[in-house]
Design a protein around this motif. Structure first.
Motif, PDB file in Angstrom:
ATOM      1  N   ALA A 109      -2.840  -3.737 -12.067  1.00 25.48           N
ATOM      2  CA  ALA A 109      -2.552  -2.395 -11.554  1.00 25.48           C
ATOM      3  C   ALA A 109      -1.259  -1.853 -12.158  1.00 25.48           C
ATOM      4  O   ALA A 109      -1.155  -0.656 -12.484  1.00 25.48           O
ATOM      5  N   ALA A 134      -2.071  -0.817 -15.665  1.00 23.07           N
ATOM      6  CA  ALA A 134      -2.902   0.396 -15.653  1.00 23.07           C
ATOM      7  C   ALA A 134      -2.033   1.623 -15.428  1.00 23.07           C
ATOM      8  O   ALA A 134      -2.266   2.693 -16.003  1.00 23.07           O
ATOM      9  N   ALA A 135      -1.006   1.464 -14.575  1.00 24.68           N
ATOM     10  CA  ALA A 135      -0.104   2.586 -14.304  1.00 24.68           C
ATOM     11  C   ALA A 135       0.754   2.898 -15.512  1.00 24.68           C
ATOM     12  O   ALA A 135       1.008   4.073 -15.837  1.00 24.68           O
ATOM     13  N   ARG A 146       5.041   3.005  -9.685  1.00 22.63           N
ATOM     14  CA  ARG A 146       3.869   2.180  -9.345  1.00 22.63           C
ATOM     15  C   ARG A 146       3.874   0.875 -10.136  1.00 22.63           C
ATOM     16  O   ARG A 146       3.581  -0.192  -9.608  1.00 22.63           O
ATOM     17  N   GLN A 160      -4.943 -12.456  -6.352  1.00 18.99           N
ATOM     18  CA  GLN A 160      -4.281 -11.223  -5.910  1.00 18.99           C
ATOM     19  C   GLN A 160      -3.136 -10.849  -6.861  1.00 18.99           C
ATOM     20  O   GLN A 160      -2.894  -9.672  -7.139  1.00 18.99           O
ATOM     21  N   ALA A 204      -4.539  -9.152  -9.931  1.00 18.25           N
ATOM     22  CA  ALA A 204      -4.928  -7.771  -9.655  1.00 18.25           C
ATOM     23  C   ALA A 204      -3.703  -6.859  -9.625  1.00 18.25           C
ATOM     24  O   ALA A 204      -3.739  -5.713 -10.123  1.00 18.25           O
ATOM     25  N   ALA A 205      -2.606  -7.345  -9.045  1.00 19.94           N
ATOM     26  CA  ALA A 205      -1.389  -6.528  -8.966  1.00 19.94           C
ATOM     27  C   ALA A 205      -0.808  -6.273 -10.355  1.00 19.94           C
ATOM     28  O   ALA A 205      -0.407  -5.143 -10.681  1.00 19.94           O
ATOM     29  N   ASN A 214       0.810  -1.227   0.000  1.00 19.88           N
ATOM     30  CA  ASN A 214       0.000   0.000   0.000  1.00 19.88           C
ATOM     31  C   ASN A 214       0.843   1.277   0.000  1.00 19.88           C
ATOM     32  O   ASN A 214       0.350   2.356   0.342  1.00 19.88           O
ATOM     33  N   GLN A 253       4.074  -2.696  -8.283  1.00 19.15           N
ATOM     34  CA  GLN A 253       2.942  -3.617  -8.427  1.00 19.15           C
ATOM     35  C   GLN A 253       3.370  -4.923  -9.095  1.00 19.15           C
ATOM     36  O   GLN A 253       2.832  -5.992  -8.790  1.00 19.15           O
TER      37      GLN A 253
END
Length: 928
Positions: free
Chosen positions: A161, A164-165, A135, A154, A157-158, A126, A139
């Motif tokens: 992310a 996405a960054a 990021r 999980q 999802a990482a 986090n 991630q």
């Protein structure tokens, strides 16, 4: 002459060294930290990590507060294979307030290299980072950490992310491909990699992963080409070179692997991965001392690396250093695949080291996951055999055999399949031939197990003699011989064999347990106690030894505190083992000491927070204490920990029923069915709740679903019959049971059908059915036992006694049959009733129900003192047994001890509706 010449030479060498030192000091002193920093950056750009480290250390020697130098030193150390040193420098850079954007991603990669995936997730997941690149980098590392922890959702999802960054971020794409591969979608993973390589052909990490995927699909040539492409793009790419060498080792190309290792050492001689590969090569060459030296070099730098720990364990195993192997493998176990080599070798190490109980504790948690792994199934067979569980051993040997009966290299398996098919002559002949030719013991153990299961003790002894020639120092051999001799009722010979086993290994628990059992049969509990004391004296960490002492103390009338003390010694000796903690919780729950059970549960969870069996036991203690909210929270944690288990939802449903929240109970049972659609416990629970709510049609639907799922079993028809019986719809219940009997048969269905016939008022048809069933199934002891109990419930004691006598003829040493015959005999004034009760207590002492029967009979015979003492002992063993307490109160009244009788009755009265015979208690209280 040598002495004279050596003095000037020494002086000359010293002068040269001093001059060199002065020159070095002069050079270093003339350069500013900023210059050294720039030189280090240039070295890093050229991948010259050694020079960078020297320049950065020189700069920091002049100014220890250079935050950028700390950060760059960490980068250089990590690239050079020193993650521990890199972490130290990163922490110092943090203290100097260096950029979080740069430190955090690099720290995550550092911790991953050290095998600390949990730290990456806990400490960094986090972390707030502003730049897209930081990021994406972080991630990606978090995704890798989750992947290492076998948490694919999980991880996905990482990686999402990260992309996405920074869309198209190559390391995240590689991570996604790795994730697909982990899930079994190798073609899908290759598609992702090929897409990335089309856009970025110099993505060397992608080439390496492509090689791994091709290797997994059996394309060795394609894999090697991909690995070569990776090192062509980046000549000093260690992971690519390592992949080439691993493939060479897998193909036993040891000379080529040695050449590859020499290439690696040119640019990464001191990298932990290089030491690991050196150890692997030496291990494969069976040069175990050299392998040990190399792996120790690796573990000095990365002491928690799971692969390093695992290889170290394998090396120590081959060197027969089993305690050291255990230390390494136990550390590797939580961080390696559940069915990986660490567990397998650790189990084998325990078996070789004469610690079968520890092997059993390791195999039990994965028994539900090895049905398609013949080697693990065979290993399970060996574990159960060494623990004296011959029948279970045979089951697992047979399962192992069924998976690969056509494999010519596994004739042991083929023989076991033939045994299962009934072709015993061929099977035993094959097993004997394999056992004779095989230097190992798998075929021998399978052969011995098969003979013991069939109670063919002479052939078993012959097979054991053959195994003894191979392994004369193995205590298992003599324990097996003792088992076979016991089967032949040669107690003296059995004792001698068990003692031989202990002479070889004084801590070998199975032999000690067998001797203790013989001691108890001879009414020598003190001798049995000495056996277990000798085990723990030799092995102060023997969980089995302490628990056996605790059980023995309990059986011989020890108080709860005494038994708990022994169990606590096992906990102190092995704080990370669940068995003694479970025993302590179970002890307190069995004695209805709820507060103590709660405390033991809390301690267990604190010590082993992620063990499913510990959470289950703690939840049961919380439920017993009626702390329903806490119990639900505990089982919620268990459900999160083991999402593939129906157990936590079943337990939560049970708790909700106790809390009178039946809708919530139904919801949890349905969740259990989502996890395991054919869970009989969940289906039975749903059916009963539907019936309780008056939804008969819904209950029948559940029963019909079970019938579809299990068409060749009786259980679905039992469910349907039970549902109709609950509504007293006897014709429909009888019809369902009859179909079940026709489809699958069995004593359980027969008993249900008989009960339904009798309950419907058709006693003659019930009796006729029972007589017909017994005529066709004369040896069906379960159905006859049911008939005896049914007759007892109807107070037809003569019929019950008749059935129990038939059972006793077949099983003259059955303590339960003797006890029940004693009780019904007392009702029919059978003069042998007391004799039956005495024998039951001799055969299996310290059983509260049997002690209660004997005490009642003694009271009737006028032996008041002995009867009251038996009642007291029975209540110490089972303080929650209200029936025994009422019988004790009656005896006290008869003995004139009304004050003590009143105390006992008051205790039962406190139970309220939990004890159904409160009217009888009230009547007795009135007479006081």
């Amino acid at each position: 002459m040598k002495t004279r010449n050596s003095v000037p030479a020494l002086r000359k060498a010293t002068a040269s060294a001093l001059l060199a030192t002065l020159l070095l000091l002069g050079c270093g002193g003339g350069e500013k930290p900023a210059d050294l920093l720039n030189q280090a950056k240039e070295a890093l750009q050229k991948n010259d990590h050694k020079t960078a480290v020297i320049q950065l250390k020189n700069a920091l020697q002049q100014d220890q507060q250079l935050a950028e130098a700390r950060f760059l030193l960490a980068r250089a150390l990590l690239a050079g294979g020193d993650p521990a040193g890199a972490e130290v420098e990163l922490r110092k850079a943090q203290e100097l307030n260096y950029s979080v954007e740069q430190i955090t991603p690099l720290l995550a990669r550092t911790l991953l290299m050290m095998g600390q995936a949990d730290k990456v997730i806990k400490d960094l997941a986090n972390a707030p980072l502003a730049t897209a690149e930081a990021r994406a980098d972080l991630q990606t590392s978090i995704g890798q950490a989750y992947l290492l922890q076998d948490k694919p959702q999980q991880a996905e999802a990482a990686y999402a992310a990260a992309l996405a960054a920074q869309p198209g971020y190559a390391p995240a794409l590689i991570g996604e491909a790795r994730l697909k591969a982990t899930g079994g979608d190798l073609p899908g993973a290759l598609v992702i990699l090929d897409r990335g390589l089309q856009d970025s052909p110099r993505l060397y990490e992608a080439w390496q992963l492509k090689g791994d995927l091709l290797q997994a699909q059996g394309d060795g040539a394609g894999a090697m080409a991909a690995y070569r492409k990776a090192v062509e793009v980046k000549p000093d790419y260690l992971a690519g070179h390592a992949a080439i060498m691993r493939q060479q080792l897998a193909e036993n190309q040891l000379d080529a692997a040695a050449q590859q290792l020499a290439t690696i050492k040119q640019f990464a001689a001191n990298h932990p991965q290089t030491h690991y590969l050196t150890a692997m090569l030496a291990y494969q060459k069976k040069d175990y001392p050299a392998a040990r030296d190399a792996i120790l070099l690796m573990l000095r730098v990365v002491p928690d690396n799971p692969l390093g720990l695992q290889l170290a364990g394998l090396i120590e195993y081959e060197l027969k250093a089993y305690p050291q192997a255990e230390d390494y493998l136990l550390k590797a176990l939580p961080k390696t695949p559940e069915l990986g080599i660490a567990r397998r070798v650790l189990i084998a190490s325990y078996l070789r080291d004469g610690k079968p109980a520890k092997a059993l504790a390791l195999i039990e948690p994965v028994l539900g996951k090895i049905d398609k792994d013949s080697n693990m199934l065979a290993l399970a067979g060996q574990v159960f055999l060494q623990n004296g569980q011959v029948d279970k051993a045979g089951q697992y040997f047979a399962k192992a055999a069924a998976l690969d009966p056509q494999n010519a290299g596994k004739r042991t398996s083929l023989a076991m399949v033939n045994l299962a098919r009934g072709d015993t002559d061929t099977a035993f002949r094959d097993l004997e031939q394999v056992a004779a030719a095989d230097p190992g013991n798998r075929a021998d153990l399978a052969l011995i197990t098969a003979h013991l299961q069939r109670r063919a003790f002479d052939p078993a002894l012959k097979a054991i003699a053959a195994l003894e020639k191979k392994q004369p120092e193995n205590p298992l051999v003599y324990n097996l011989r003792g088992t076979a001799l016991l089967g032949k009722r040669d107690v003296a010979g059995a004792r001698k064999s068990f003692e031989q086993a202990l002479a070889l290994n004084a801590a070998y628990f199975p032999a000690a347990a067998n001797l203790a059992s013989l001691d108890m049969a001879d009414k020598k509990p003190d001798e049995a106690k000495k056996r277990f004391e000798a085990v723990v004296a030799k092995d102060p960490k023997s969980t089995q030894g302490y628990l056996a002492l605790a059980e023995l103390r309990s059986r011989t009338g020890g108080k709860t505190e005494e038994v708990a003390t022994l169990i606590n010694r096992a906990i102190a000796a092995n704080p990370q083992e669940p068995a003694p903690r479970l025993a302590l919780i179970g002890l307190y729950l069995g004695k209805n000491e709820v507060k103590s059970a709660l405390a033991a549960g809390q301690d267990a969870v604190a010590a082993l927070p992620d063990r499913p069996e510990i959470l289950d036991a703690a939840g049961r203690a919380q439920q017993a204490a009626q702390d329903y909210n806490q119990a639900l929270a505990t089982y919620g944690k268990l459900a999160a920990l083991k999402p593939d288990l129906p157990l936590p939802y079943l337990r939560m449903a049970e708790i909700e029923v106790a809390a009178k929240n039946k809708p919530a109970a139904l919801e949890n049972l349905r969740k259990a069915l989502q996890v395991q659609p054919n869970s009989l416990e969940a289906q039975r629970g749903i059916m009963m709740l539907e019936l309780d709510a008056g939804r008969t049609a819904e209950a029948i639907v559940v029963a019909k679903e079970v019938q579809k799922q299990r068409p060749k079993e009786a259980i679905g028809y039992l469910f349907e019959g039970d549902a109709q019986a609950a509504l007293k719809n006897w014709p429909a219940a009888i019809a369902a049971y009859r179909v079940g009997l026709k489809e699958a048969g069995g004593p359980d269905v027969a008993a249900k059908l008989h009960l339904a016939l009798a309950s419907s008022g058709n006693l003659s048809e019930a009796d006729s059915f029972a007589a017909g069933w017994l005529k066709e199934n004369a040896k069906d002891t379960r159905f006859r036992f049911y008939l005896a109990g049914h007759a007892t419930a109807r107070k037809d004691y003569a019929t019950a006694a008749r059935h129990y006598r038939v059972l006793l003829e077949a099983q003259p040493e059955n303590a339960i049959v003797l006890n029940n015959l004693a009780w019904v005999g007392a009702q029919t004034k059978d003069p042998k009733a007391l004799e039956y009760a005495e024998k039951a207590n001799r055969l299996v002492p310290n059983q509260p129900a049997q002690m209660d029967t004997l005490a009642v009979l003694l009271m009737d015979k006028g032996d008041t003192q002995r009867a009251l003492e038996l009642f007291r002992q029975a209540l110490e063993l089972a303080p929650q047994a209200a029936v025994i307490r009422v019988n004790y109160a009656r005896a006290l009244i008869k003995a004139g001890q009304k004050g003590e009788a009143r105390k006992q009755l008051d205790e039962v009265a406190k139970l309220g509706d939990k004890f159904p015979a409160q009217a009888e208690v009230a009547e007795l209280q009135k007479g006081l």
